[in-house]
Design an enzyme around this catalytic site. Structure first.
Site, PDB file in Angstrom:
ATOM      1  N   LYS A  10       0.936  -0.884  -0.159  1.00 39.78           N
ATOM      2  CA  LYS A  10       0.077   0.251   0.192  1.00 39.78           C
ATOM      3  C   LYS A  10       0.757   1.388  -0.209  1.00 39.78           C
ATOM      4  O   LYS A  10       2.013   1.158   0.081  1.00 39.78           O
ATOM      5  CB  LYS A  10      -1.177   0.495   1.032  1.00 39.78           C
ATOM      6  CG  LYS A  10      -0.130   0.175   3.295  1.00 39.78           C
ATOM      7  CD  LYS A  10       0.187   0.777   3.021  1.00 39.78           C
ATOM      8  CE  LYS A  10       0.390   1.230   4.898  1.00 39.78           C
ATOM      9  NZ  LYS A  10       1.701   2.413   4.761  1.00 39.78           N
ATOM     10  N   ASP A 137      -2.971  -1.678   9.931  1.00 38.93           N
ATOM     11  CA  ASP A 137      -2.911  -1.991   8.400  1.00 38.93           C
ATOM     12  C   ASP A 137      -3.794  -3.367   7.616  1.00 38.93           C
ATOM     13  O   ASP A 137      -3.116  -3.214   6.435  1.00 38.93           O
ATOM     14  CB  ASP A 137      -1.848  -1.640   8.048  1.00 38.93           C
ATOM     15  CG  ASP A 137      -0.957  -0.038   8.119  1.00 38.93           C
ATOM     16  OD1 ASP A 137      -1.312   0.945   8.367  1.00 38.93           O
ATOM     17  OD2 ASP A 137      -0.088   0.022   8.196  1.00 38.93           O
TER      18      ASP A 137
END
Ligand SMILES: C[C@](O)(CO)[C@H](O)COP(=O)(O)OP(=O)(O)OC[C@H]1O[C@@H](n2ccc(N)nc2=O)[C@H](O)[C@@H]1O
Ligand SMILES: Nc1ncnc2c1ncn2[C@@H]1O[C@H](COP(=O)(O)OP(=O)(O)OP(=O)(O)O)[C@@H](O)[C@H]1O
Length: 302
Positions: A10, A137
Site C-alpha cells: 500500500k 494496516d
C-alpha cells in the site's frame, strides 16, 4: 494440499495524524491505495508451525511466532479449535520495514490462505475483524483497492477509484520502525495544537475521477517530517524523482520508501531510471494502482 495467496503493498495517499491517544495509538484519517508490488504466501500442512522467507530483505524478517503470518495462522486456528501446524512460506517482494505494509500483507495473506486450506469459508467481515487484532494496516491488506481508514486506521470504508495511477517506489537501504516514526511525530508536535484528522474531499474526488494531476496536488503525509527527521537523506531522493518528471513525491506511510506519482507509464519508466542511476535509493520500482486485495492464486491438491 497447499494454498498460495497474493497480497499487495500500500501507499497512503493521505495520512492525517491526530494526537496520541491514551492507548499509545494515534487517530488517523488514512487514505490507503493498494499498489502492484506483491508478497506471496503459501501454506502447507506440516509437522510443526514453521516459517520460511525468500526475496529482498528476507534476512530481516522474523521466522518465529512474532511474524505476523504466524500470528494470523495461530489466531484463526484458535478461533476455530483447529491444529495450527502449517508450513508458511513467504515469497517477499514488498520492501521490509519500508512503510508499505509488508508484514501486514503477510498477516492478511496467511489468514486467507489458512482459511482456504482449512475449508472454513469465513465471511469477509470475520476475517477483517481478525485482521484488525493483528495490526492497524492488516484489514486494508485483505481488502485492497482503495479505502479510508479511521480510528487507528483499521475501520475501513472502501473508496471508488476512477482509473489507473502510475507510480515509482524508491526502496531505501534499511528500514524505519513504525513506532519510532510515530514517536518522532509526537516529539515534533510537542506544544503544538493537533487538529482532529479529516479526509480531504479534493483528494477523494481525485481518486474517484482517476485524475493524476489532481491527486498529485492533494497528496499528503503527516508522518513525512518525522521520517525525514530520522532519515534526512530521503530529501535528496524526493528531489531526484520530481526533477526527473514526477507530478509529486512523498514518503510512503512511515517510510523510508518514497513514492512518485507520474502522469503515465512512460514517465514512470523515466523517473525510475533517474532514481536508479542517482544513487539516492537502493532500487526504483515502477508499478500501478489500484491493486486487488488478498487473492488466492494457487490451490495444489497433491
Ligand atoms: C503508518 C501506517 O503504516 C499507515 O498506514 C500505519 O499507521 C501503521 O500500521 P501498522 O504497522 O499496522 O501498526 P500497528 O502494528 O497497528 O502498530 C505499531 C505501532 O505504531 C504506532 N501506531 C500505529 C498506528 C496508529 N494509528 N497509531 C500509532 O501510534 C503505535 O506505536 C503502535 O504500537
Ligand atoms: N511477515 C513479516 N514481514 C516483514 N516484517 C515482519 C513480518 N512479521 C513481522 N515483521 C516485523 O515487522 C517489522 C516491520 O516490517 P514491515 O515490513 O511490516 O514494515 P512496514 O511495511 O514499514 O509496516 P507498515 O507500513 O504497516 O507500518 C519488521 O522489522 C519485522 O521485525
Amino acid at each position: 494440499m497447499s494454498v498460495t495467496v497474493r497480497v499487495p503493498a500500500k501507499v497512503n495517499v493521505q495520512l492525517a495524524v491526530g494526537a496520541a491517544r491514551p492507548d499509545g495509538f494515534h487517530d488517523l484519517a488514512n487514505v490507503f491505495l493498494a499498489v502492484g508490488l506483491y508478497d506471496e504466501i503459501t501454506v502447507t500442512p506440516a509437522d510443526e508451525l514453521r516459517i520460511t522467507c525468500t526475496g529482498p530483505g528476507a534476512d530481516r524478517v522474523p521466522l518465529d511466532t512474532t511474524n505476523l503470518a504466524a500470528r494470523a495462522a495461530l489466531a484463526l486456528a484458535a478461533r476455530h479449535g483447529i491444529d495450527p501446524r502449517v508450513h508458511i512460506h513467504i515469497a517477499k517482494d514488498i520492501p521490509v520495514a519500508g512503510g508499505m505494509a509488508g508484514g501486514s500483507a503477510d498477516g492478511a495473506g496467511a489468514l486467507l490462505a489458512c482459511d482456504t486450506l482449512w475449508s472454513l469459508n469465513s465471511p469477509q467481515s470475520e476475517l477483517l475483524s481478525l485482521c484488525a487484532e493483528l495490526g492497524s494496516d492488516v484489514p486494508f491488506s485483505l481488502l485492497g483497492g482503495a479505502a479510508l481508514g479511521v480510528g487507528r486506521g483499521e475501520q475501513l470504508t472502501p473508496l471508488a477509484v476512477g482509473g489507473a495511477f502510475h507510480w515509482v517506489f524508491a526502496v531505501a537501504d534499511g528500514g524505519l520502525s513504525t513506532p519510532t516514526v510515530f514517536q518522532e511525530f509526537d516529539r515534533l508536535a510537542a506544544g503544538k495544537a493537533i487538529p482532529p484528522p479529516t479526509p480531504d474531499p479534493a483528494l477523494l474526488d481525485a481518486l474517484r475521477t482517476g485524475d493524476a494531476a489532481a491527486l498529485a496536488d492533494t497528496l499528503s503525509n503527516d508522518l513525512q517530517p518525522a521520517a525525514l527527521s530520522l532519515r534526512p537523506s530521503l530529501a535528496a531522493t524526493l528531489t531526484t524523482g520530481t526533477t526527473a518528471g514526477a507530478l509529486a513525491a512523498l514518503v510512503s506511510g512511515s517510510g523510508p520508501t518514497t513514492a512518485f506519482l507520474t502522469k503515465d507509464e512512460e514517465t514512470a519508466t523515466q523517473v525510475a531510471t533517474a532514481l536508479q542511476s542517482s544513487g539516492t535509493c537502493h532500487t526504483a520500482r515502477p508499478t500501478t494502482s489500484p491493486a486487488r486485495g488478498a487473492t488466492v492464486v494457487g490451490l495444489d491438491r497433491v
